[in-house]
Motif scaffolding. Structure first.
Motif, PDB file in Angstrom:
ATOM      1  N   GLN A  22       0.980  -1.185   0.112  1.00  0.00           N
ATOM      2  CA  GLN A  22       0.053   0.060  -0.042  1.00  0.00           C
ATOM      3  C   GLN A  22       0.734   1.227  -0.020  1.00  0.00           C
ATOM      4  O   GLN A  22       2.188   1.232   0.444  1.00  0.00           O
ATOM      5  N   ASN A  63      -1.975   4.786   8.884  1.00  0.00           N
ATOM      6  CA  ASN A  63      -3.292   5.364   8.451  1.00  0.00           C
ATOM      7  C   ASN A  63      -3.270   7.071   8.833  1.00  0.00           C
ATOM      8  O   ASN A  63      -2.395   7.311   9.872  1.00  0.00           O
ATOM      9  N   HIS A 105      -5.963   8.768   4.434  1.00  0.00           N
ATOM     10  CA  HIS A 105      -5.679   7.297   4.112  1.00  0.00           C
ATOM     11  C   HIS A 105      -6.025   6.410   5.118  1.00  0.00           C
ATOM     12  O   HIS A 105      -5.277   6.114   5.878  1.00  0.00           O
ATOM     13  N   TRP A 127      -6.386   3.493   5.917  1.00  0.00           N
ATOM     14  CA  TRP A 127      -5.964   2.200   5.968  1.00  0.00           C
ATOM     15  C   TRP A 127      -4.673   2.100   6.617  1.00  0.00           C
ATOM     16  O   TRP A 127      -3.707   2.806   6.502  1.00  0.00           O
ATOM     17  N   ILE A 147      -4.883  -3.992   3.890  1.00  0.00           N
ATOM     18  CA  ILE A 147      -6.214  -3.880   3.542  1.00  0.00           C
ATOM     19  C   ILE A 147      -6.578  -3.761   2.044  1.00  0.00           C
ATOM     20  O   ILE A 147      -5.907  -2.937   1.343  1.00  0.00           O
ATOM     21  N   ALA A 172      -6.856  -0.457   0.595  1.00  0.00           N
ATOM     22  CA  ALA A 172      -5.388   0.214   0.474  1.00  0.00           C
ATOM     23  C   ALA A 172      -4.829  -0.025  -0.840  1.00  0.00           C
ATOM     24  O   ALA A 172      -4.239   0.626  -1.673  1.00  0.00           O
TER      25      ALA A 172
END
Length: 606
Positions: A134, A139, A143, A145, A236, A239
């Motif tokens: 990612q 996070n 963003h 994630w 994730i 992401a």
């Protein structure tokens, strides 16, 4: 790949450090593999799944793998490298091999390196592939994630104090998943200890927490493929999708699974997708695939039972359990493909045989005072040496996890294919299977008598509930080859039913040893007979399991009647044949009293 066949390790100079790399495969295209936070070139070949993955990867390309500075076989300087310095390790390896251009694949944190290299050296990258990465690992409001800053700090502390911790290996670090096999988790733990020191990993993870490649992603002009698993514990899926959306023209592929690794049973699909993206041609699927029925078994509450018994007694019980399972597998033409602890995986060429085998095992192991869970599914399996893999295998394992102790649970596919077999299937409703797409209709199998059929020397285990206690009959031949239990019913309690009964096999192995018991170290034919009798208390009372041992004198057929009531348990002997066998002692293994042996009085007025 054996240790004798390890590829040669070469070294490329990157600044003032040496970068170890290996080249495998003989394909016409060059692919450079940028590793994650840590790697170890030699140990890759000691882990079967990693070795198989890289061997198959090399079938269509020349695969160049390296350990970045500070990890594996490369130099380990005191000062940890920045992302830019780590990225320069890719250039150093390509220069040492004389490569002007290559396809580049970045795994995990190596995805950040690969993106930076593709953005700054577009002339040297033919295509870019990113697995499990990612743009930003922490996070933020824009963003949502990744780890929180607090979670990241906790991870750094655990690296320093407990390297590598279970949470790191299964969670945000290596991401093998908490449902991974314990033996595999242990192998990954050893790999990580060898790949990098706690200080090195902590330094790299500290710098990873500062990475944010979003600003450079739009400048990547190389054809790009981003790949991720649905349930990846590290990345994730949202992401990874966001990362792909920021790279012009990038393609995103999502794969099922709760792991960070591409090296699972679907590796052929993943490698085929990579080959097609790189070469434009999808390979003809040449892997050996068969349609088979898989049977998964494990002992219910095995950890609790092992703790109660202790190591020695648990080992003895497992040996007896193995003998029962293997006897029934041979009887129903099953093939044992994998065994780990108390878990069994076997394949069959017919679903009815697999179900009957599972029912027979579930009944037979009760003599050991244990219950098994069984899961059965039919589907296409991938042959992997002596083992099998594929979605069908994962599905069978997930079905077993849904089974209750003593239950044989099957998929709707098995139920449909076994139509006409006479096996009774009871609907258990729709279920979600972890990591398997969709909902699955499951059925609980019940015996039809075929799996439990015995010969004239066998008896049965078919206890029934009665209002005032259940009488059970345990008997065996003078030269014992079978032990069984049948209900006492009829006038004066003397009639017996022997049809469609479950055989209780005699085992020549050591039997479970517990404090206070009188089990012998082995089976003495004609002298010591051991059987597990399931005694049912009166209606609405709990079920009690009493493994009996019976000492006899004489050459006749000994018979023991066990009376199991709400408040008492008693035994009596009967004359069945001449010369008359004399029952001298009956004892019960008292599970409620931590294995104490309880002698049952013998009533001679029968």
């Amino acid at each position: 790949m054996s240790l004798m066949a390890l590829p040669k390790t070469k070294y490329a100079r990157s600044g003032d450090v040496l970068i170890a790399y290996q080249v495998t495969g003989e394909g016409s295209v060059d692919v450079v593999w940028a590793p994650g936070t840590m790697s170890h070139l030699d140990m890759d070949w000691e882990m079967p799944r990693r070795a198989l993955f890289f061997e198959r990867f090399g079938k269509f390309c020349r695969l160049i793998r390296f350990d970045k500075r500070g990890t594996g076989l490369s130099d380990r300087p005191v000062k940890m490298a920045t992302l830019e310095e780590r990225t320069d390790d890719i250039r150093a390896v390509m220069d040492d091999l004389g490569l002007e251009r290559a396809h580049l694949i970045g795994f995990s944190e190596g995805g950040s390196m690969a993106c930076l290299f593709a953005a700054t050296h577009p002339e040297r990258v033919i295509s870019l592939i990113i697995w499990g990465a990612q743009a930003r690992w922490i996070n933020s409001p824009d963003h949502p994630w990744g780890q929180t800053r607090e979670e990241h700090d906790q991870m750094l502390a655990s690296i320093q104090d407990d390297w590598p911790s279970f949470d790191y290996v299964t969670g945000f670090g290596a991401g093998v998943g908490r449902d991974a096999d314990p033996a595999f988790i242990e192998s990954v733990t050893r790999y990580m200890r060898a790949a990098a020191s706690p200080s090195a990993v902590r330094a790299y993870e500290t710098m990873n927490g500062q990475i944010d490649t979003r600003s450079i992603l739009p400048s990547i002009q190389t054809p790009t493929l981003v790949m991720n698993r649905t349930g990846d514990p590290c990345v994730i899926c949202g992401a990874a999708r966001d990362m792909a959306s920021r790279i012009p023209g990038a393609k995103f592929n999502e794969y099922p699974g709760n792991s960070h690794s591409p090296m699972l049973d679907d590796m052929d699909t993943i490698l085929s997708d990579i080959q097609e993206f790189i070469t434009g041609e999808r390979p003809i699927d040449s892997s050996d695939r068969i349609l088979a029925t898989v049977l998964f078994l494990d002992i219910a509450s095995s950890t609790k039972r092992a703790v109660q018994l202790g190591d020695s007694a648990w080992s003895n019980l497992l040996n007896s359990y193995y003998a029962i399972v293997r006897k029934e597998l041979a009887r129903f033409r099953g093939k044992e493909t994998n065994t780990a602890g108390d878990g069994f995986l076997a394949t069959f060429d017919g679903p009815a045989r697999a179900v009957r085998c599972a029912l027979a095992i579930a009944g037979a192991v009760r003599q050991l005072g244990i219950e098994v869970r069984a899961g059965v599914h039919t589907g296409e399996c991938v042959l992997m040496g002596d083992n099998v893999g594929g979605i069908a295998v994962h599905t069978g394992a997930r079905i077993m996890a849904k089974a209750d102790p003593g239950e044989v649970l099957v998929s709707g596919t098995v139920k449909d294919l076994a139509a006409g077999s006479g096996i009774d299937f009871q609907d258990r409703g729709m279920h979600e299977l972890k990591g398997i797409p969709g909902e699955w209709k499951l059925f609980s199998a019940r015996g039809d008598g075929d799996a439990n059929q015995t010969d004239s020397r066998s008896n049965a285990l078919t206890p029934r509930r009665e209002q005032h206690g259940t009488s059970l009959l345990a008997c065996a031949d003078g030269e014992p080859e079978s032990i069984g239990v049948a209900p006492r019913s009829g006038q004066n309690g003397r009639s017996r039913t022997r049809k469609s009964c479950l055989e209780l096999p005699i085992l020549p192995q050591r039997l479970p040893q517990a404090r206070g018991t009188r089990y012998d170290s082995g089976m003495v034919r004609g002298a010591l007979i051991v059987a597990a009798v399931t005694a049912l208390a009166p209606m609405n009372e709990a079920t009690v399991q009493l493994p009996l041992y019976i000492e006899c004198k004489g050459a006749g057929v000994p018979v023991v009647v066990l009376e199991a009531g709400a408040n008492k348990t008693s035994a009596s002997w009967e004359k069945v044949s001449e010369p008359r066998s004399r029952l001298t002692r009956v004892c019960a293994y008292d599970r409620a009293n931590r294995g104490a042996s309880k002698e049952i009085p013998i009533n001679e007025d029968n």
